[in-house]
Design an enzyme around this catalytic site. Structure first.
Site, mmCIF file in Angstrom:
data_model
loop_
_atom_site.group_PDB
_atom_site.id
_atom_site.type_symbol
_atom_site.label_atom_id
_atom_site.label_comp_id
_atom_site.label_asym_id
_atom_site.label_seq_id
_atom_site.Cartn_x
_atom_site.Cartn_y
_atom_site.Cartn_z
ATOM 1 N N CYS A 170 0.886 -1.172 0.058
ATOM 2 C CA CYS A 170 -0.158 0.091 -0.114
ATOM 3 C C CYS A 170 0.907 1.290 -0.087
ATOM 4 O O CYS A 170 0.843 1.945 -0.909
ATOM 5 C CB CYS A 170 -1.052 -0.013 1.201
ATOM 6 S SG CYS A 170 -2.259 -1.106 0.991
HETATM 7 N N1 LIG Z 1 -2.381 -6.376 1.885
HETATM 8 C C1 LIG Z 1 -2.907 -5.352 2.660
HETATM 9 O O1 LIG Z 1 -2.669 -4.993 3.806
HETATM 10 C C2 LIG Z 1 -4.075 -4.193 2.131
HETATM 11 C C3 LIG Z 1 -4.587 -3.177 2.931
HETATM 12 C C4 LIG Z 1 -5.447 -2.346 2.160
HETATM 13 C C5 LIG Z 1 -5.622 -2.334 1.059
HETATM 14 N N2 LIG Z 1 -5.155 -3.568 -0.033
HETATM 15 C C6 LIG Z 1 -5.516 -3.593 -1.290
HETATM 16 O O2 LIG Z 1 -6.340 -4.457 -1.566
HETATM 17 C C7 LIG Z 1 -6.165 -4.929 -2.938
HETATM 18 C C8 LIG Z 1 -5.724 -6.457 -2.958
HETATM 19 O O3 LIG Z 1 -4.532 -6.413 -2.066
HETATM 20 P P1 LIG Z 1 -3.993 -8.025 -1.404
HETATM 21 O O4 LIG Z 1 -2.833 -7.460 -0.349
HETATM 22 O O5 LIG Z 1 -5.303 -8.850 -1.012
HETATM 23 O O6 LIG Z 1 -3.401 -8.691 -2.756
HETATM 24 P P2 LIG Z 1 -2.711 -10.065 -2.805
HETATM 25 O O7 LIG Z 1 -1.754 -10.301 -3.833
HETATM 26 O O8 LIG Z 1 -2.531 -10.568 -1.525
HETATM 27 O O9 LIG Z 1 -4.181 -10.917 -3.363
HETATM 28 C C9 LIG Z 1 -4.596 -10.635 -4.624
HETATM 29 C C10 LIG Z 1 -5.379 -11.911 -5.150
HETATM 30 O O10 LIG Z 1 -5.865 -11.559 -6.418
HETATM 31 C C11 LIG Z 1 -5.741 -12.872 -7.255
HETATM 32 N N3 LIG Z 1 -6.013 -12.313 -8.709
HETATM 33 C C12 LIG Z 1 -5.042 -11.399 -9.622
HETATM 34 N N4 LIG Z 1 -5.933 -11.388 -10.684
HETATM 35 C C13 LIG Z 1 -7.032 -11.798 -10.600
HETATM 36 C C14 LIG Z 1 -8.251 -11.946 -11.312
HETATM 37 N N5 LIG Z 1 -8.196 -11.345 -12.589
HETATM 38 N N6 LIG Z 1 -9.056 -12.780 -10.922
HETATM 39 C C15 LIG Z 1 -9.312 -13.169 -9.618
HETATM 40 N N7 LIG Z 1 -8.351 -13.146 -8.943
HETATM 41 C C16 LIG Z 1 -7.044 -12.451 -9.189
HETATM 42 C C17 LIG Z 1 -4.264 -13.183 -6.953
HETATM 43 O O11 LIG Z 1 -4.093 -14.399 -7.515
HETATM 44 C C18 LIG Z 1 -4.303 -13.069 -5.421
HETATM 45 O O12 LIG Z 1 -4.555 -14.325 -4.791
HETATM 46 C C19 LIG Z 1 -4.856 -4.062 -3.324
HETATM 47 O O13 LIG Z 1 -5.678 -3.248 -4.289
HETATM 48 C C20 LIG Z 1 -4.508 -3.543 -2.286
HETATM 49 O O14 LIG Z 1 -3.947 -2.131 -2.538
HETATM 50 C C21 LIG Z 1 -4.424 -4.230 0.491
#
Ligand SMILES: NC(=O)c1ccc[n+]([C@@H]2O[C@H](COP(=O)([O-])OP(=O)(O)OC[C@H]3O[C@@H](n4cnc5c(N)ncnc54)[C@H](O)[C@@H]3O)[C@@H](O)[C@H]2O)c1
Length: 439
Positions: free
Chosen positions: A272
């Site tokens: 982030c």
């Molecule tokens: N990790 C955090 O602490 C956090 C906190 C706040 C916001 N976010 C936001 O949340 C969002 C997700 O982050 P995250 O940390 O969970 O990411 P992550 O990489 O842990 O998980 C994302 C998942 O999406 C899947 N994916 C990718 N393309 C796909 C598709 N076309 N169809 C289905 N699945 C698909 C991936 O395989 C993966 O399992 C981002 O925008 C991030 O900025 C994350």
């Protein structure tokens, strides 16, 4: 034009679809299942649905028992088959939103997801985007694709943006306890979104539009990035003056109003804070505005790994040693304590820089036994965490504490190591034979 059922009927009785089962999607799926909603998780990575169906967690901070309990309740399923979106009443999108090589937003994951999901949407569906992104994304990316399917937001489907606020590893603020901001494309969309999240969250915070919700998330992250940049700059100034910035912050934090402590470190990490602010920078150009605070904080924060390397070089120099040929141990590969998340971790940059200078580099991280595939650090793939033993540490010319995991007994370093470079004030109050240099 088909008309939608009222937002709470009958779709509320259908499962919630959660697309992207990562650090955000998995805990969200568990929160809905715990609240009594059926959940179908979707991911393109087959390993994740497989693990969920086996009742197993693949994220360090989420106990396997939680996934197993949700499976045993019969409320959690997961699949790679997007045609099952048709079984759901709502679809929540939690896929990555990284930057591309030019530091510009890469929305390809969001677009690909919408392309997989939209063909299976039906009247009554709620579509919620949670991925962090710039204001306007929901209107520009979600709405046209939903319309292309013959559905009208606010009438036959309900489009909302609700920013993710997950803090992996935070035992106090678990998913359901973190207030959920929701913005809708129309009043009916907002109402449907609130009903959806009300089921699993203690507090839902409505805002007047998707754009407000999108910018709320960016403001939260920019606030952190800028304040961390400020305190990193203060660290450099204080160190040059022979003042311990950590002591200064602790003292300032006793002020009961008007001061929130932020802490310096070896650089920014995680999905982030190093990334999201640049989503706004990019979008702000469209309205002819330069986001100077964001750029400046980015500059300061990005210079931190180099600062730590320079401090290490100087400390080795004191001992008559060049970095070239030195054996350097990095402690903590995850970007923050007590998690296994190594995305954008500044430890990689420290490893790169030390290795480029000719050092022999190793790492220890109790949460990351081996370095698997990474987007940008292929040279380290396959490297394994060295054991946390006196024998491993004693032979090193410098030990750099990059992340201070709770389970790590860093006090042992006072006896095991000769030279400790401490970027986290982890050695505060600990004395022994090691020389400790703050960086
Ligand atoms: N990790 C955090 O602490 C956090 C906190 C706040 C916001 N976010 C936001 O949340 C969002 C997700 O982050 P995250 O940390 O969970 O990411 P992550 O990489 O842990 O998980 C994302 C998942 O999406 C899947 N994916 C990718 N393309 C796909 C598709 N076309 N169809 C289905 N699945 C698909 C991936 O395989 C993966 O399992 C981002 O925008 C991030 O900025 C994350």
């Amino acid at each position: 034009m088909p008309t939608a059922p009222p937002p709470d009927q009958p779709t509320a009785s259908k499962p919630v679809g959660i697309v992207g089962l990562g650090y955000v999607g998995l805990p969200l799926a568990l929160a809905f299942a715990r609240a009594g909603r059926g959940v179908i998780g979707f991911d393109i990575d087959p390993a994740k649905p497989e693990a969920i169906r086996a009742g197993r967690s693949y994220i360090d901070s989420i106990p396997t028992a939680d996934v197993a309990a949700a499976r045993a309740s019969g409320r959690l399923d997961a699949t790679t088959d997007f045609s099952r979106v048709a079984e759901t009443g709502a679809v929540i999108i939690c896929v990555p939103t990284p930057l591309d090589a030019h530091l510009e937003p890469d929305l390809s994951y969001v677009r690909n997801t919408l392309d997989s999901v939209c063909p299976h949407l039906a009247p009554g569906h709620v579509v919620s985007l949670e991925s962090t992104t710039y204001p306007g994304t929901t209107e520009e990316e979600v709405v046209p694709r939903v319309r292309a399917r013959g559905l009208e937001p606010g009438r036959t489907v309900f489009v909302v943006y609700s920013p993710e606020r997950e803090d992996p590893g935070n035992a106090t603020f678990t998913t359901a306890r973190i207030p959920k901001v929701v913005g809708g494309l129309t009043a009916a969309c907002l109402e449907a979104g609130m009903r959806l999240y009300d089921a699993a969250f203690e507090t839902v915070v409505p805002v007047s539009s998707c754009k407000v919700a999108e910018l709320t998330k960016l403001l939260e992250n920019i606030y952190r990035a800028v304040n961390i940049g400020l305190v990193n700059e203060m660290k450099v100034v204080a160190t040059a003056m022979g003042i311990d910035i950590w002591e200064v912050i602790r003292a300032a934090a006793t002020k009961p109003f008007g001061f929130t402590p932020f802490y310096p470190g070896p650089g920014l990490g995680g999905h982030c804070i190093p990334i999201d602010p640049f989503y706004l920078t990019w979008k702000a150009r469209e309205v002819g505005i330069a986001t100077r605070f964001i750029e400046l904080a980015g500059q300061v924060n990005r210079s931190m790994p180099e600062y730590v390397v320079n401090r290490t070089m100087l400390a080795l120099n004191e001992r008559g040693k060049p970095v070239k040929g030195s054996r350097i141990l990095l402690v903590g590969l995850a970007y923050k304590p007590n998690v296994d998340d190594k995305r954008e971790s500044p430890t990689f940059e420290l490893m790169d820089r030390f290795a480029d200078l000719g050092a022999d580099v190793a790492y220890h991280d109790p949460h990351i036994p081996a370095i698997g595939p990474t987007r940008e650090h292929a040279r380290w793939e396959g490297l394994t965490s060295v054991p946390w033993t006196r024998a491993e540490v004693a032979g090193r010319d410098a030990v750099v504490i990059a992340t201070n995991h709770r389970v790590l007994d860093v006090a042992a370093l006072a006896e095991w190591a000769d030279l400790v470079i401490d970027t986290r004030d982890a050695m505060r109050g600990i004395t022994g034979r090691a020389t400790v240099v703050k960086a």
